[in-house]
Design a protein around this motif. Structure first.
Motif, PDB file in Angstrom:
ATOM      1  N   VAL A 125       3.139 -19.074  -9.659  1.00 60.10           N
ATOM      2  CA  VAL A 125       4.009 -18.502  -8.644  1.00 60.10           C
ATOM      3  C   VAL A 125       4.049 -16.988  -8.806  1.00 60.10           C
ATOM      4  O   VAL A 125       3.895 -16.465  -9.904  1.00 60.10           O
ATOM      5  CB  VAL A 125       5.442 -19.078  -8.700  1.00 60.10           C
ATOM      6  N   THR A 126       4.234 -16.318  -7.709  1.00 57.43           N
ATOM      7  CA  THR A 126       4.484 -14.881  -7.733  1.00 57.43           C
ATOM      8  C   THR A 126       5.913 -14.694  -7.261  1.00 57.43           C
ATOM      9  O   THR A 126       6.292 -15.177  -6.189  1.00 57.43           O
ATOM     10  CB  THR A 126       3.501 -14.121  -6.817  1.00 57.43           C
ATOM     11  N   LEU A 127       6.706 -14.035  -8.105  1.00 54.80           N
ATOM     12  CA  LEU A 127       8.124 -13.829  -7.848  1.00 54.80           C
ATOM     13  C   LEU A 127       8.422 -12.342  -7.740  1.00 54.80           C
ATOM     14  O   LEU A 127       7.828 -11.530  -8.455  1.00 54.80           O
ATOM     15  CB  LEU A 127       8.961 -14.419  -8.998  1.00 54.80           C
ATOM     16  N   ARG A 128       9.395 -12.005  -6.887  1.00 53.99           N
ATOM     17  CA  ARG A 128       9.772 -10.597  -6.719  1.00 53.99           C
ATOM     18  C   ARG A 128      11.289 -10.494  -6.660  1.00 53.99           C
ATOM     19  O   ARG A 128      11.963 -11.320  -6.051  1.00 53.99           O
ATOM     20  CB  ARG A 128       9.181 -10.052  -5.423  1.00 53.99           C
ATOM     21  N   ARG A 131      13.681  -5.429  -9.253  1.00 53.13           N
ATOM     22  CA  ARG A 131      13.057  -4.718 -10.373  1.00 53.13           C
ATOM     23  C   ARG A 131      11.535  -4.732 -10.310  1.00 53.13           C
ATOM     24  O   ARG A 131      10.882  -3.728 -10.599  1.00 53.13           O
ATOM     25  CB  ARG A 131      13.508  -5.319 -11.705  1.00 53.13           C
ATOM     26  N   ALA A 132      10.946  -5.893  -9.999  1.00 57.07           N
ATOM     27  CA  ALA A 132       9.491  -6.000 -10.131  1.00 57.07           C
ATOM     28  C   ALA A 132       8.960  -7.196  -9.350  1.00 57.07           C
ATOM     29  O   ALA A 132       9.717  -8.044  -8.881  1.00 57.07           O
ATOM     30  CB  ALA A 132       9.117  -6.154 -11.601  1.00 57.07           C
ATOM     31  N   ILE A 133       7.645  -7.255  -9.281  1.00 60.63           N
ATOM     32  CA  ILE A 133       6.942  -8.425  -8.774  1.00 60.63           C
ATOM     33  C   ILE A 133       6.073  -8.917  -9.925  1.00 60.63           C
ATOM     34  O   ILE A 133       5.392  -8.126 -10.583  1.00 60.63           O
ATOM     35  CB  ILE A 133       6.113  -8.110  -7.510  1.00 60.63           C
ATOM     36  N   ARG A 134       6.163 -10.203 -10.230  1.00 60.98           N
ATOM     37  CA  ARG A 134       5.456 -10.770 -11.377  1.00 60.98           C
ATOM     38  C   ARG A 134       4.890 -12.136 -11.021  1.00 60.98           C
ATOM     39  O   ARG A 134       5.502 -12.907 -10.289  1.00 60.98           O
ATOM     40  CB  ARG A 134       6.397 -10.964 -12.573  1.00 60.98           C
ATOM     41  N   SER A 135       3.737 -12.436 -11.603  1.00 61.05           N
ATOM     42  CA  SER A 135       3.149 -13.773 -11.492  1.00 61.05           C
ATOM     43  C   SER A 135       3.470 -14.524 -12.774  1.00 61.05           C
ATOM     44  O   SER A 135       3.505 -13.938 -13.854  1.00 61.05           O
ATOM     45  CB  SER A 135       1.639 -13.679 -11.295  1.00 61.05           C
ATOM     46  N   HIS A 136       3.702 -15.817 -12.638  1.00 61.28           N
ATOM     47  CA  HIS A 136       4.082 -16.632 -13.788  1.00 61.28           C
ATOM     48  C   HIS A 136       3.569 -18.055 -13.564  1.00 61.28           C
ATOM     49  O   HIS A 136       3.510 -18.525 -12.433  1.00 61.28           O
ATOM     50  CB  HIS A 136       5.612 -16.632 -13.932  1.00 61.28           C
ATOM     51  N   SER A 137       3.214 -18.724 -14.643  1.00 58.34           N
ATOM     52  CA  SER A 137       2.779 -20.121 -14.569  1.00 58.34           C
ATOM     53  C   SER A 137       3.884 -21.017 -15.105  1.00 58.34           C
ATOM     54  O   SER A 137       4.366 -20.808 -16.219  1.00 58.34           O
ATOM     55  CB  SER A 137       1.507 -20.330 -15.394  1.00 58.34           C
TER      56      SER A 137
END
Length: 161
Positions: A125-128, A131-137
């Motif tokens: 998933v890519t979450l925003r 503060r930031a945008i981050r990809s996480h499994s």
């Protein structure tokens, strides 16, 4: 001359007071979105006799523990032989304290590109947030692994390598 010296002294005292005044610490930055977001596997959708065996629909819940709202920007998975769609479609926003249920559809597009035995499948998933945008499994656990393995066997049957 005395007036100029007095004005300079008052100005210097004012500058000194301004520079040495106690300052409020800046508010803490919000956490990165994966630090406050959980995705939990709920269940697969019941399959009927008229269900397309190439589709596997399952439900997850996304929850934000605290902080500003988090937007789920993108969903994907690691297997080339599967496509992913969600309802609600991405992007969508979730706020702290209000978990959302998501229906995710995996569609088998190419059985030859899928593993015969799914080990630890995860959802990327890519979450925003602010503060930031981050990809996480996210690893969704053993129930998801079993349900996905069963769905792939049904979809591909003897077509596995």
């Amino acid at each position: 001359m005395l007036a100029a010296l007095t004005a300079a002294a008052v100005l210097a005292a004012g500058v000194l007071l301004h520079l040495t005044r106690p300052r409020q610490p800046p508010p803490p930055e919000p956490p990165f979105p994966p630090q406050v977001t959980t995705i939990t596997y709920l269940k697969p959708q019941a399959r009927g006799s008229d269900t397309d065996n190439r589709n596997f629909i399952f439900y997850v819940q996304i929850a934000v523990e605290s902080g500003p709202p988090v937007t789920l920007v993108r969903l994907s998975q690691p297997y080339a032989g599967l496509s992913v769609n969600s309802s609600p479609p991405t992007p969508f926003r979730t706020v702290a304290g209000s978990p959302r249920k998501i229906a995710i559809t995996l569609r088998v597009t190419e059985c030859g590109e899928l593993p015969e035995n799914v080990g630890l499948p995860f959802l990327d998933v890519t979450l925003r947030n602010t503060r930031a945008i981050r990809s996480h499994s996210f690893i969704l656990g053993p129930r998801y692994t079993q349900d996905l393995s069963t769905a792939l066997q049904v979809a591909c049957g003897n077509n596995f390598r």
